[in-house]
Write an enzyme that holds these catalytic residues in place. Structure first.
Site, short mmCIF file in Angstrom:
data_model
loop_
_atom_site.label_atom_id
_atom_site.label_comp_id
_atom_site.label_asym_id
_atom_site.label_seq_id
_atom_site.Cartn_x
_atom_site.Cartn_y
_atom_site.Cartn_z
N HIS A 31 -2.32 -21.40 15.95
CA HIS A 31 -3.09 -22.14 14.94
C HIS A 31 -3.43 -23.54 15.42
CE1 HIS A 31 0.68 -23.71 12.50
NE2 HIS A 31 0.34 -24.58 13.42
N GLU B 230 -4.93 -20.34 10.74
CA GLU B 230 -3.97 -19.33 11.18
C GLU B 230 -4.72 -18.17 11.85
OE1 GLU B 230 -1.13 -20.38 11.15
OE2 GLU B 230 -0.25 -20.86 9.21
N ASP C 51 -4.74 -31.59 7.71
CA ASP C 51 -4.28 -30.60 6.74
C ASP C 51 -3.23 -31.17 5.81
OD1 ASP C 51 -2.46 -30.83 8.84
OD2 ASP C 51 -2.77 -28.80 9.58
N ASN D 26 1.70 -19.60 17.01
CA ASN D 26 0.81 -18.44 16.77
C ASN D 26 -0.64 -18.76 17.11
OD1 ASN D 26 0.09 -20.18 14.77
ND2 ASN D 26 0.66 -18.86 13.06
C1 F6R Z 1 -0.21 -30.50 11.87
C2 F6R Z 1 -0.99 -29.32 12.28
C3 F6R Z 1 -0.38 -28.22 13.07
C4 F6R Z 1 0.57 -28.70 14.19
C5 F6R Z 1 1.18 -27.49 14.90
C6 F6R Z 1 2.21 -27.91 15.92
O1 F6R Z 1 -1.00 -31.41 11.13
O2 F6R Z 1 -2.12 -29.22 11.91
O3 F6R Z 1 -1.41 -27.44 13.63
O4 F6R Z 1 -0.13 -29.49 15.10
O5 F6R Z 1 1.81 -26.66 13.96
O6 F6R Z 1 3.30 -28.48 15.25
P1 F6R Z 1 4.42 -29.28 16.06
O7 F6R Z 1 3.72 -30.47 16.65
O8 F6R Z 1 5.41 -29.73 15.03
O9 F6R Z 1 4.96 -28.36 17.09
#
Ligand code: F6R
Length: 249
Positions: free
Chosen positions: A146, A151, A75, A144
């Site tokens: 995702h 989302e 992403d 959440n």
């Molecule tokens: C990042 C991504 C997100 C993260 C998720 C967890 O490229 O796609 O889905 O993996 O938000 O973020 P952290 O690792 O910072 O807790």
């Protein structure tokens, strides 16, 4: 490392985060040293950082080469530009690419700055397909539920597309952006179906703030309300947890 029995996703709990990173790195090493190379799906954020440090250590100490590997990031934020300190392109460059020998021509990001984001999304799907599909996708989970930036509300059959970021996602990002007002409203993300097409999924969750979403990912009914539940049922998915992330199981 101990397995959790009767889990709908094969789940492994590590006392030691370094051991978790080494376990993932062993698998990635076996893939990238194959004669045909490997296609890796990359996540950003705090979750994969120990594994990326371990990739860098193996490059330095053992000469492990990633030169034949191809990468696709999950992403990217809309509207930042590649050089912005919080862009995932810059993050990935600083935390991974500068420390190993990936061929820049084989590293890919969704083009969040494209004028036509729908066309850019289709091109990303085409590029993944043309590379032969993703061999191993590294994933974190948002509080959440995702995965990537799929989302709550994301369909099981969603593909790469522009999305609006959920308030919790923006709140979590606010720390690194300095304030919520600087956090982009939108991003481009691989879709749930894009992620599920990867031949292996390796999902990591670390820390007490992930304990509840880990529990729900494994126990709640599968639905768009919790996109991480779509990971259940993939033919080769594993969930790697530290003790804190496993504390509600
Ligand atoms: C990042 C991504 C997100 C993260 C998720 C967890 O490229 O796609 O889905 O993996 O938000 O973020 P952290 O690792 O910072 O807790």
């Amino acid at each position: 490392m101990r397995p959790i029995v009767d889990s709908p996703i094969p789940t492994f709990v590590f006392d030691d985060r370094e051991e978790l990173a080494r376990t993932l790195a062993d698998e990635v090493e076996a893939l990238v040293t194959r004669s045909q190379g490997a296609v890796l799906g990359l996540a950003t954020g705090s979750t994969p950082i120990d594994a990326y440090r371990e990739f860098a250590r193996r490059r330095r100490v053992n000469g492990l080469s990633f030169a034949r590997a191809t990468t696709f990031n999950l992403d990217e934020f809309v509207g930042l530009g590649a050089e912005h300190a919080q862009s995932f392109r810059r993050w990935t460059r600083e935390n991974l690419f500068e420390h190993v020998d990936f061929d820049p021509a084989r590293t890919h990001f969704p083009d969040a700055d494209a004028h036509d984001r729908a066309a850019a999304s289709r091109e990303y799907e085409d590029a993944i397909r043309a590379a032969g599909g993703i061999d191993l996708q590294i994933l974190g989970i948002g509080r959440n539920g995702h995965v990537g930036f799929n989302e709550p509300g994301s369909d099981r059959d969603s593909r790469t597309r522009a999305v609006e970021l959920h308030p919790w996602t923006r709140e979590d990002a606010a720390k690194s952006f300095g304030s919520m007002e600087f956090v982009p409203l939108r991003a481009i993300t691989m879709g749930v179906a894009t992620i599920l097409d990867a031949r292996r999924l390796r999902v990591i969750a670390l820390g007490a703030k992930k304990a509840e979403i880990v529990r729900q990912t494994l126990r709640a009914s599968q639905s768009r309300a919790l996109p991480s539940t779509w990971l259940r049922g993939h033919a080769d998915v594993r969930l790697y947890l530290d003790l804190d992330a496993a504390s509600s199981l």
